[in-house]
Scaffold this motif. Sequence first.
Motif, PDB file in Angstrom:
ATOM      1  N   ASN A 202       0.713  -1.144   0.180  1.00  0.00           N
ATOM      2  CA  ASN A 202      -0.119   0.078   0.058  1.00  0.00           C
ATOM      3  C   ASN A 202       0.817   1.237   0.128  1.00  0.00           C
TER       4      ASN A 202
ATOM      5  N   GLY B 246      -3.380   0.733  -3.323  1.00  0.00           N
ATOM      6  CA  GLY B 246      -3.053  -0.741  -3.069  1.00  0.00           C
ATOM      7  C   GLY B 246      -2.432  -1.045  -4.723  1.00  0.00           C
TER       8      GLY B 246
ATOM      9  N   HIS C 204       5.818   3.433   3.592  1.00  0.00           N
ATOM     10  CA  HIS C 204       4.548   2.827   2.973  1.00  0.00           C
ATOM     11  C   HIS C 204       4.387   1.451   3.803  1.00  0.00           C
TER      12      HIS C 204
ATOM     13  N   VAL D 123       1.204  -5.590   2.650  1.00  0.00           N
ATOM     14  CA  VAL D 123       0.165  -6.201   2.795  1.00  0.00           C
ATOM     15  C   VAL D 123       0.648  -7.760   2.754  1.00  0.00           C
TER      16      VAL D 123
ATOM     17  N   THR E 163      -6.032  -4.263   1.206  1.00  0.00           N
ATOM     18  CA  THR E 163      -5.862  -3.046   0.504  1.00  0.00           C
ATOM     19  C   THR E 163      -6.457  -3.257  -0.765  1.00  0.00           C
TER      20      THR E 163
END
Length: 304
Positions: free
Chosen positions: A143, A148, A171, A174, A224
């Motif tokens: 992300n 995403g 950042h 995920v 995300t």
Amino acid sequence: MKSITVKQLQDRFKLEVLAGDNQMHREITRPRAHRPGLEFVGYFDFFPMNRVQVLGRKEINYLHKQTEEERNLHIGNVVKYHPPCFIVTSQQEGLKYLMIYCQQEGIPLLRTNETTTEFLGKLDAYLIQALAPEISIHGVCVNVSGIGILLRGKSGIGKSETAHTLIRRGHRLVADDIVVLKKLSSQTLLGTHNGTTKEFLALRSIGLINVVRLYGRKAFQDETRIVLDIELCPWQDQALNNELELEPKYTEYLGVRIPHIEIQLQPGRDVAGMIEAAANSWYLKQQGYSAAEEFMKRIEGDMK
């Protein structure tokens, strides 16, 4: 077809079991719950019998006002279709007659103290995600500034190392190696991990690292929405162009089209920086801004 059990639903929302506790293994296969209304008066042409049935104050008050004979008829009209379960909201009382029917038919009857509107929103969101079609692909999901991104490329090309650089820049990771993609709607694709790889990032020559232990909670998030598909490719001479605006390309996952970008790798090239630029550029386009259009307007202004 994906499914969850009534027991899983009960555990997720901490629901009280009023009847049918020996039938908690029953499966739920349809997203979104249903509030029976017309069904209580015998109209079943479009009754979604495979959905969770939610009884709010409106439905329960209606049943309370019926005679015993009418109530038994109306409840019998619904329970004979054997929906996965009934959930009563707002901690409503006086449900003995409903408990008897559910116990006889082997249908779990549960109760929550949340209001109908509040509970339905949470329930539908959970069911849509839990029952969403999904696939697993090889790649990395990050992300970047709230956007995403799915990073793909051949094994060893540097996806995880690029993700690590992005994490160092603030950042979030995920998923690494195995990315689970879930289709929430015709235009919404969710990226997440498979549970086993949660918070882990595999770096060649270094090994496995836990990004949360190294960089804190801000370095990771569970899921995300995927809006960009970026493929890291080996450098190819004469393959790049300098057009003001590239023709859009797309990749399709589970029927959802995602904008696709290829980034060629070369020693010294700031790949993480280019990914940040791609994310920010995508965001600006959603706001209706095009750098190429602004540039052409400036040229036209200078010519005039």
